[in-house]
Design an enzyme around this catalytic site. Structure first.
Site, mmCIF file in Angstrom:
data_model
loop_
_atom_site.group_PDB
_atom_site.id
_atom_site.type_symbol
_atom_site.label_atom_id
_atom_site.label_comp_id
_atom_site.label_asym_id
_atom_site.label_seq_id
_atom_site.Cartn_x
_atom_site.Cartn_y
_atom_site.Cartn_z
ATOM 1 N N ASN A 1 39.295 46.866 34.073
ATOM 2 C CA ASN A 1 38.035 46.635 33.360
ATOM 3 C C ASN A 1 37.070 47.782 33.635
ATOM 4 O OD1 ASN A 1 36.392 45.939 35.777
ATOM 5 N ND2 ASN A 1 37.896 44.279 35.904
ATOM 6 N N ASP B 1 41.103 38.637 35.894
ATOM 7 C CA ASP B 1 41.425 37.207 35.947
ATOM 8 C C ASP B 1 42.919 36.943 35.810
ATOM 9 O OD1 ASP B 1 38.829 36.275 36.331
ATOM 10 O OD2 ASP B 1 38.354 36.528 34.206
ATOM 11 N N LYS C 1 58.856 52.595 32.725
ATOM 12 C CA LYS C 1 57.916 52.664 31.612
ATOM 13 C C LYS C 1 58.491 51.958 30.374
ATOM 14 C CE LYS C 1 55.266 55.966 28.949
ATOM 15 N NZ LYS C 1 55.236 57.300 28.398
ATOM 16 N N PRO D 1 44.556 34.749 41.902
ATOM 17 C CA PRO D 1 43.805 33.856 42.799
ATOM 18 C C PRO D 1 42.323 34.214 42.760
ATOM 19 C CG PRO D 1 45.025 35.501 44.070
ATOM 20 C CD PRO D 1 45.441 35.674 42.641
ATOM 21 N N ILE E 1 39.314 34.963 44.705
ATOM 22 C CA ILE E 1 39.040 35.379 46.091
ATOM 23 C C ILE E 1 37.771 34.707 46.613
ATOM 24 C CG2 ILE E 1 38.620 37.381 47.594
ATOM 25 C CD1 ILE E 1 40.039 39.038 45.276
ATOM 26 N N PHE F 1 28.950 37.486 42.549
ATOM 27 C CA PHE F 1 28.296 38.188 41.443
ATOM 28 C C PHE F 1 28.798 37.549 40.156
ATOM 29 C CE2 PHE F 1 25.902 42.224 42.134
ATOM 30 C CZ PHE F 1 25.686 42.053 43.491
#
Ligand code: CTP
Length: 413
Positions: free
Chosen positions: A216, A285, A295, A314, A316, A337
């Site tokens: 991300n 996620d 590859k 999981p 955390i 956060f």
């Protein structure tokens, strides 16, 4: 990430003794002045063999003092006047000889005289040793440095590495940017002294095959700023970082990981030994059920859609909070956060309840990822508090103060 004027109003008395590392002090002076500090330079005769007072005056914007007989002072007492306004006296480079003088309290030229004449309670002394490794390792130097520490001086460095003489070892002076960080840290209130803080930062990377993966846009900047602010506030900080290209804040222990599972494995066994856990990482996620060993190739003539199965990673933060709930000490204090794209307060509160943590720090992901500034919303069981847009380091410092208050450190804030 930086707070540009973080030394505004601070007065640093910067003393140079003789050593090749004098060249680094030109850059240090520039950094201190740029951060808003007033820098008053004092140089020994030996220092002037390595760098000129002209350079130091131009960079500090103030006349440089080199002699105890300097007649510019009305009372002719430069050694007294110089330290009366100073918030910190930093001697860098501090040669082996100069450290010996300081340890003995000798005062036969302006810089050592000024160090001796400084008010101990208002103007602390810091030294940045710079010398050959044999000189540093010598029992006499080690004895002198121990004496300086016992007398209340701070010792910045030295570092290990290549030396001007061609040898390699301990004794090298810290770089200008490292000394700058030490000075900034010195001025931060130690609201988390004695506390251990663990945090996650950055994105995670979930491999699809050896060259591709799911990740991300998190840059890690906010988490690294929190790690830096907490370390400067006196905490013992361990940072578990996903793949980011950011320098490790000074004094912080860093553990690099790639995937959410590795982050989980690095955090969970350690967490109960910490007073605070902060999950700033943007943890992926989901991960591919199976990462391909080689590859994945395009099939010629095949325009069909590639599909693969994902499985959930999981959580955390929720796992650390659940573990803390079992701990009679209720340790660590857990902060999450929430990176959202809309409806910040509602989603942050939802995470507070769902993950059973004491505080959630909300921010709008698309408006902050990769940027040097941010705006935060602190959400706890009793309400919300906005921290308006500012650079990430200033916000991190405010968050650290907020957490310190929650830990009962109100008297120091
Ligand atoms: N978090 C975590 N482990 C995960 C997912 C999230 O520790 N597997 C932590 C993050 O570090 C952050 C908080 O949980 O402190 C919220 O993360 P966020 O990605 O905003 O929320 P999610 O739980 O992923 O929920 P959603 O995707 O529905 O927003």
């Amino acid at each position: 990430m930086s707070d540009a004027q973080q030394l505004s109003g601070r007065h640093v008395l910067l003393g140079l003794s003789g050593g090749i590392a004098c060249y680094k002090i030109a850059e240090l002076t520039r950094l201190l002045v740029k951060a808003g500090a007033m820098v008053q330079v004092v140089m020994t005769e030996a220092a002037q063999a390595f760098i000129t007072p002209v350079t130091m005056q131009a960079l500090s914007n103030r006349p440089v003092y080199t002699s105890q007989w300097d007649a510019r002072e009305d009372n002719n007492m430069a050694h007294i006047n110089l330290s009366r306004e100073a918030d910190l006296m930093l001697i860098a480079p501090a040669s082996a000889d100069f450290i010996a003088k300081l340890a003995q309290g000798r005062a036969d030229e302006l810089l050592s005289l000024t160090a001796l004449a400084r008010p101990l309670d208002r103007c602390p002394l810091a030294v940045a040793p710079a010398m050959n490794r044999e000189m540093w390792a010598h029992p006499a130097t080690q004895r002198n440095v121990a004496q300086l520490r016992a007398d209340g001086a701070l010792v910045f460095g030295p570092d290990h590495g290549d030396q001007a003489c061609g040898e390699v070892g301990d004794g090298r002076m810290l770089e200008a940017s490292e000394l700058f960080d030490e000075v900034v840290a010195f001025f931060q209130p130690k609201v988390l002294a004695g506390k251990k803080l663990l945090l996650t930062a950055g994105p995670t990377f979930e491999p699809i095959d050896p060259v591709r993966g799911l990740t991300n846009l998190s840059s890690g900047k906010m988490g690294f700023a929190v790690a830096q602010a907490a370390a400067q506030a006196g905490a013992d900080v361990t940072l578990v970082a996903g793949p980011v290209h950011l320098p490790t804040p000074r004094g912080v222990t860093r553990i690099d990981v790639q995937t959410a599972q590795q982050m989980f494995d690095a955090v969970l066994p350690r967490a109960s030994a910490f007073d605070v856990f902060i999950g700033t990482a943007a943890v992926a996620d989901w991960r591919p059920v199976q990462a391909h060993a080689h590859k994945v190739k395009k099939q010629t003539g095949d325009s069909s859609v590639l599909s693969f199965d994902l499985t959930e990673n999981p959580d955390i933060l929720a796992a650390v909070a659940a573990q803390a709930a079992q701990d009679p000490r209720h340790q660590p204090f857990c902060v999450g956060f929430a990176a959202e794209s809309q409806d910040l307060a509602r989603h942050a509160r939802d995470k507070l309840v769902r993950k059973k943590v004491q505080l959630v720090v909300g921010n709008l992901g698309p408006a902050t990822f990769g940027r040097d500034d941010n705006a935060l919303l602190l959400v706890d069981a009793s309400g919300d508090r906005e921290l308006p847009r500012a650079d990430k380091l200033s916000l991190a410092r405010e968050l650290v103060r907020d957490i310190a208050r929650r830990l009962g450190r109100v008297d120091q804030i």
